[in-house]
Scaffold this active site. Sequence first.
Site, PDB file in Angstrom:
ATOM      1  N   SER B  10     -11.896  -5.379  21.859  1.00  0.00           N
ATOM      2  CA  SER B  10     -11.881  -6.812  22.155  1.00  0.00           C
ATOM      3  C   SER B  10     -12.007  -6.753  20.606  1.00  0.00           C
ATOM      4  O   SER B  10     -11.596  -8.627  20.225  1.00  0.00           O
ATOM      5  CB  SER B  10     -13.367  -7.362  22.805  1.00  0.00           C
ATOM      6  OG  SER B  10     -14.349  -7.174  22.006  1.00  0.00           O
ATOM      7  N   CYS B 150      -9.220   1.267   5.290  1.00  0.00           N
ATOM      8  CA  CYS B 150      -8.043   0.869   5.764  1.00  0.00           C
ATOM      9  C   CYS B 150      -8.079   0.468   3.750  1.00  0.00           C
ATOM     10  O   CYS B 150      -6.851   1.223   3.298  1.00  0.00           O
ATOM     11  CB  CYS B 150      -7.872  -0.990   5.748  1.00  0.00           C
ATOM     12  SG  CYS B 150      -9.408  -1.669   5.261  1.00  0.00           S
ATOM     13  N   ASN B 317      -3.564  -4.151   7.025  1.00  0.00           N
ATOM     14  CA  ASN B 317      -5.101  -3.654   6.490  1.00  0.00           C
ATOM     15  C   ASN B 317      -5.011  -2.956   8.418  1.00  0.00           C
ATOM     16  O   ASN B 317      -5.436  -1.626   8.774  1.00  0.00           O
ATOM     17  CB  ASN B 317      -5.821  -3.476   6.365  1.00  0.00           C
ATOM     18  CG  ASN B 317      -6.065  -5.794   6.914  1.00  0.00           C
ATOM     19  OD1 ASN B 317      -5.352  -6.528   6.260  1.00  0.00           O
ATOM     20  ND2 ASN B 317      -7.015  -5.943   7.486  1.00  0.00           N
TER      21      ASN B 317
END
Lengths: 350, 350, 57
Positions: B10, B150, B317
């Site tokens: 989620s 990232c 990212n």
Amino acid sequence: MVKVGIVGASGYVGGEVLRLLLSHGQVEVVSATSRQYAGEYVFKTHPNLKGVTNLQFSADDPLKVASKADVVFLTVPHGLSCKITPKLVETGVRILDMSADFRLKDPHAYEKWYGFTHPAPDLLGKFVYGLPELHRSELKGAKYVAVPGCMSTAAIVSLAPLAKAGLVEKDVIVDAKIGSSGAGGKPSLSTHFSERFGVVRVYKPVAHRHTAEIEQELNYVSGKSVQVGMTAHAVNMVRGILTTSHVMTSSKPEVAMIWKAYRGMYKDEPFVRFIMDKKGLYKYPDPKIAIGSNFADVGFEVDPYVNRIVVFGAIDNLIKGAAGNGVQSMNLMFGFDEKEGLNFPALHPV
Amino acid sequence: MVKVGIVGASGYVGGEVLRLLLSHGQVEVVSATSRQYAGEYVFKTHPNLKGVTNLQFSADDPLKVASKADVVFLTVPHGLSCKITPKLVETGVRILDMSADFRLKDPHAYEKWYGFTHPAPDLLGKFVYGLPELHRSELKGAKYVAVPGCMSTAAIVSLAPLAKAGLVEKDVIVDAKIGSSGAGGKPSLSTHFSERFGVVRVYKPVAHRHTAEIEQELNYVSGKSVQVGMTAHAVNMVRGILTTSHVMTSSKPEVAMIWKAYRGMYKDEPFVRFIMDKKGLYKYPDPKIAIGSNFADVGFEVDPYVNRIVVFGAIDNLIKGAAGNGVQSMNLMFGFDEKEGLNFPALHPV
Amino acid sequence: MKTTCEVCSGAIEVPNDAIKGEIVSCPDCGTEYEVIEVKEGGVSLKPAEEVGEDWGE
């Protein structure tokens, strides 16, 4: 009341000088010139001034302005000021030059960084660098002031105390982030909203012209020759600059010594704020809380891991980075209260 | 068709993994779990997926997902993954862990950078660092992959060729600019729009956790021990990272040697682009033209003035910085075409 | 016709019907070249002079 003229008042910086002077209790704007908009109300190009003034742009040439005024703000592009200024100097009027043409002391620096041979090198020595935090005494009663570049202001004010305390030993990396208003009012593909919004655009990775000023002033306070490697990015804001400077040290940086350097140099500075906090959203300088004010926000962090001091400087590039430094210097020139016309808080949120 | 489960689907990264997998021709998503939204359509929290799938979040616990799937993406917060993963490993299911819990080889690094004692240090050696540009051969047929952070991805991909060619001699400064999506979906005062819009916020001036990964991988390609000083800023964008790395060199950097290093390492890389141009708006990498794609854009400039190479890395990212690396690694794991499910251009303008 | 960029040794694709004075640029590093000579199956280039761009402040 001191009479002030603004030569080239239709740009962002000219408009900002005008905005500040209109709320300044000791001066009167006698002429704000613009060839392109002569005869029009200033609020036509500076809509924020509607309801504040019905002044119209005048068509006076610089010498005409000098004849009416005690002091002239010269907000014309680089390369043009050095043609106008020598004639203005002859009239005896005081000058605050917003361009880069008289910021550097060494004429050869203009060849190196600006690629042109300075037409009036003998005048360079007469101009005081308009950064009150470093040159307050020279600015008092000065006749000619060269107002610093915007990124130079953020970098110099944040780094000077370290340089003065001898904590800047090797090269300094200045990684700058700047808003769009720094590029002025002329539209181009690079300022086209769909291409400019949301970028992190490296527009000058090396050899940025402001390097010359930063080195000049850091050498001035440190007495040593400091070399600066600068990289400039355009980011997604209109006003504002953050400079992140990486100062590599030969030994583990001491927080106490760094505070001592900052407090020693900026104890009573009216427009320098230390933005350092352990909690909250604003633990370090951020243009977000400086915009709209003449504050230069300073902060740092030590990195014992690679022996590095990370130094932050945040300003509003049009105020402290241009018009604010100009008015602050003018106040010192005429012996006004240094905060006159500049004593307003930043906007938050903005 | 390979059966895929997503544990913790989620969040932004879970949603991005799901988005990519739904258009992947060789896999079928058998379970996308969320304790909080179990039973709801995924498009309730990932509205971009409306009209794409009517899949509902399942309440399966990780072991249940492992029983249904051939491979599991673990998109759970740091510190939680290292409790789930050991049990998952026992089921024999293949794992792509999106958290930081298995990225580092040295258990002590977790104490130093994450401040906790790793509960399953013996497993660290079994995980391959999910960066295909550096670990393609190990990823082929791998069972366990730790997908990189990232900012680490942008820094490592842009710096690795220099490190490999021995051009990284001293400390490296990584000055990162990142968008808001990097901080995930949980609202707080720091993500409150009026406080987040338009900031240049120094959120981690020193000791950023990704430093550990960047050093690990640069040491891997160079065989030398490189130290990294990182400073991270949140800037005014949602997706996107630009890392500006300052590499100080002992002698004048040679452009030809640098190109040779990049070309040597990335000649046939499907997702590395050289963004270098003499004209136009995009002369250097800029997230603006990478967003929406799996590209890692790389560029550099030499600064002979202070002997510095400025290296730029720009990515989305959430894609190359997370889900994209995950799916690319999964493709290698199963011998699919490495570009499967990732072969789409960036958005422009965005 | 294929040729190699002097700056970054990238591959430059020169159209077969290229003519003298035509400008081609390297796709990887953006360096621009002027076609100075076209002979069968080969072409020689020389770097075109760079025009600086003013980015404002």
